[in-house]
Design an enzyme around this catalytic site. Structure first.
Site, PDB file in Angstrom:
ATOM      1  N   ASP A   1      14.653   6.395   3.570  1.00  0.00           N
ATOM      2  CA  ASP A   1      16.061   5.977   3.558  1.00  0.00           C
ATOM      3  C   ASP A   1      16.781   6.711   2.425  1.00  0.00           C
ATOM      4  O   ASP A   1      16.383   6.622   1.266  1.00  0.00           O
ATOM      5  CB  ASP A   1      16.115   4.458   3.344  1.00  0.00           C
TER       6      ASP A   1
ATOM      7  N   ASP B   1      20.724   8.098   8.167  1.00  0.00           N
ATOM      8  CA  ASP B   1      20.040   8.289   6.880  1.00  0.00           C
ATOM      9  C   ASP B   1      18.687   7.599   6.784  1.00  0.00           C
ATOM     10  O   ASP B   1      18.135   7.487   5.708  1.00  0.00           O
ATOM     11  CB  ASP B   1      20.954   7.848   5.728  1.00  0.00           C
ATOM     12  N   GLU B   2      18.144   7.201   7.921  1.00  0.00           N
ATOM     13  CA  GLU B   2      16.986   6.331   7.853  1.00  0.00           C
ATOM     14  C   GLU B   2      16.069   6.572   9.050  1.00  0.00           C
ATOM     15  O   GLU B   2      16.551   6.690  10.173  1.00  0.00           O
ATOM     16  CB  GLU B   2      17.547   4.914   7.931  1.00  0.00           C
TER      17      GLU B   2
HETATM   18  P1  TTP Z   1      22.465   2.411   3.988  1.00  0.00           P
HETATM   19  O1  TTP Z   1      21.166   3.145   3.963  1.00  0.00           O
HETATM   20  O2  TTP Z   1      22.438   0.961   4.297  1.00  0.00           O
HETATM   21  O3  TTP Z   1      23.180   2.549   2.576  1.00  0.00           O
HETATM   22  P2  TTP Z   1      23.213   3.759   1.571  1.00  0.00           P
HETATM   23  O4  TTP Z   1      22.367   4.897   2.008  1.00  0.00           O
HETATM   24  O5  TTP Z   1      24.641   4.102   1.298  1.00  0.00           O
HETATM   25  O6  TTP Z   1      22.653   3.130   0.252  1.00  0.00           O
HETATM   26  P3  TTP Z   1      21.130   2.753  -0.125  1.00  0.00           P
HETATM   27  O7  TTP Z   1      20.803   3.597  -1.309  1.00  0.00           O
HETATM   28  O8  TTP Z   1      21.168   1.309  -0.466  1.00  0.00           O
HETATM   29  O9  TTP Z   1      20.298   3.069   1.074  1.00  0.00           O
HETATM   30  O10 TTP Z   1      23.455   3.087   4.993  1.00  0.00           O
HETATM   31  C1  TTP Z   1      23.502   4.495   5.173  1.00  0.00           C
HETATM   32  C2  TTP Z   1      24.909   4.972   5.390  1.00  0.00           C
HETATM   33  O11 TTP Z   1      25.482   4.315   6.517  1.00  0.00           O
HETATM   34  C3  TTP Z   1      25.826   4.667   4.232  1.00  0.00           C
HETATM   35  O12 TTP Z   1      25.809   5.692   3.246  1.00  0.00           O
HETATM   36  C4  TTP Z   1      27.161   4.508   4.897  1.00  0.00           C
HETATM   37  C5  TTP Z   1      26.852   4.018   6.286  1.00  0.00           C
HETATM   38  N1  TTP Z   1      27.122   2.568   6.402  1.00  0.00           N
HETATM   39  C6  TTP Z   1      28.348   2.166   6.918  1.00  0.00           C
HETATM   40  O13 TTP Z   1      29.173   2.975   7.301  1.00  0.00           O
HETATM   41  N2  TTP Z   1      28.605   0.818   6.998  1.00  0.00           N
HETATM   42  C7  TTP Z   1      27.717  -0.129   6.579  1.00  0.00           C
HETATM   43  O14 TTP Z   1      27.989  -1.346   6.658  1.00  0.00           O
HETATM   44  C8  TTP Z   1      26.451   0.300   6.066  1.00  0.00           C
HETATM   45  C9  TTP Z   1      25.433  -0.704   5.594  1.00  0.00           C
HETATM   46  C10 TTP Z   1      26.211   1.660   5.987  1.00  0.00           C
HETATM   47 MG    MG Z   2      20.411   4.592   2.660  1.00  0.00          MG
END
Ligand code: TTP
Ligand code: MG
Length: 362
Positions: free
Chosen positions: A13, A108-109
């Protein structure tokens, strides 16, 4: 239930993904609180925030206006999905060097099954280190990884130490890893389910484990069975690279039929945002939009249009849906259901036809 601890699963992630890409590409944003999403002036929503902004309590899905109150010095940036997709593809290429068993959950995951892998390395921890290093050198970004023997634990592990984390949970160590954690780390336990559990005095996974399966099913339906197994660290879902989707839609039946334009547009806004969020979560790109309306007398109409550009930005989806709504009798006849959907993923770049995440939403 057949249950095996012989697999080696990695969940990767990216850290603060959208914000990290923005900071990488604009040096003046480095080290600053950055909020990616809608504007604070409009009715925008936060997609994500840099770790600097998170210190102020800014979180995904909160309104941009609220983010501005929490962190007035934050720099607001509009999302640039094309660039996020490009990075996502680069990361995907790195995964491909390791295994073909890749299940992306969003841009991203992803889960990777590395039980057997192209590096010929039996040590999943080393494989995860390799992936993280490759991501770092090829994209300039950091990712966190969780390594374990199933998807559930690997996912919780990748979130355990962020950013730039690597957490390994070996067979036999699941209970000690899970027990002290909040029930909300279990995918599917959202704020509502958590509230219900907390009301019963259940806050930690160790406590959840004391609840009976029937009791959980009575409280949460089918999800209850999943919560029961998850509390035990049990998950035999395979890493599934193959499912495809042709369309994605969301709809809502209202408790009271809607007649006012304002109410209709408010509900449509909510639906379009939900749709857009799910599209990006599942990395789906479509160009056809369909609006579904059911009137109070249960007659149905649908209106569709196909566009040149992909439907990504929620405000864009909304304005197009409003145009379609004008082609119905909504507002003259009361409406009991509204739905919006995007389709025609077929023929889009193959790597974007990603499988759906298994969902357990309440
Ligand atoms: P996430 O992996 O949940 O968040 P992140 O990568 O920004 O942070 P973390 O370090 O905690 O993993 O989500 C990935 C991307 O998806 C995030 O950068 C933006 C998008 N996203 C949205 O657009 N809306 C949302 O509600 C969430 C949770 C994520
Ligand atoms: Mg993330």
């Amino acid at each position: 239930m057949p249950y095996s601890a012989n697999r080696k699963i990695i969940h990767v992630d990216m850290d603060a993904f959208f914000a990290a890409v923005e900071q990488r590409d604009a040096p003046e944003l480095k080290g600053k609180p950055v909020v990616v999403g809608g504007t604070a002036e409009g009715r925008g929503v936060v997609a994500t925030a840099s770790y600097e902004a998170r210190k102020f309590g800014v979180r995904s899905a909160m309104s941009a206006a609220r983010a501005k109150v929490l962190c007035p010095q934050a720099i607001f940036v509009r999302p640039n999905f094309e660039r996020y997709r490009e990075v996502s593809r680069q990361v995907r290429d790195i995964f491909e060097k390791v295994t073909q068993k890749i299940e992306p959950l969003s841009l991203d995951e992803a889960y990777l099954d590395v039980t057997e892998n192209r590096l010929g390395n039996q040590h999943a921890t080393e494989v995860a280190k390799y992936i993280k290093a490759q991501i770092r050198s090829q994209t300039g970004l950091s990712a966190s990884a969780g390594v374990s023997y199933n998807k559930l634990i690997a996912k919780i592990a990748s979130d355990y130490r962020k950013p730039d984390g690597l957490t390994v949970v070996a067979p036999g160590h699941a209970a000690e890893f899970l027990d002290p954690q909040s029930v909300s780390v279990i995918p599917g336990i959202g704020p509502r389910a958590r509230e219900k559990l907390v009301a019963l005095g259940i806050d930690r996974i160790s406590q959840l484990r004391e609840m009976g399966e029937e009791q959980l099913k009575a409280l949460f339906g089918k999800s209850g069975g999943w919560f029961y197994r998850a509390a035990r660290g049990e998950d035999d879902r395979a890493v599934n690279p193959s499912s495809e989707r042709k369309s994605l839609s969301v709809e809502d039946t209202f408790t009271i039929d809607l007649l006012e334009q304002e109410d209709l547009e408010r509900e449509l806004r909510r639906l379009c945002f939900k749709l857009s969020e799910r599209l990006s979560k599942h990395q789906l790109l479509g160009k056809s939009l369909t609006l579904k309306v059911t009137y109070s007398d249960f007659t149905k109409v649908t209106r569709s249009a196909t566009f040149i550009q992909h439907l990504v930005d929620p405000e864009d989806v909304l304005s197009k849906a409003v145009e379609l709504l004008k082609k119905t009798k909504a507002g003259q006849q009361p409406v009991r259901l509204l739905g919006v959907g995007v389709s025609s993923f077929k023929g889009e770049e193959l790597e974007l036809e990603f499988p759906l995440q298994m969902e357990f939403w309440e």
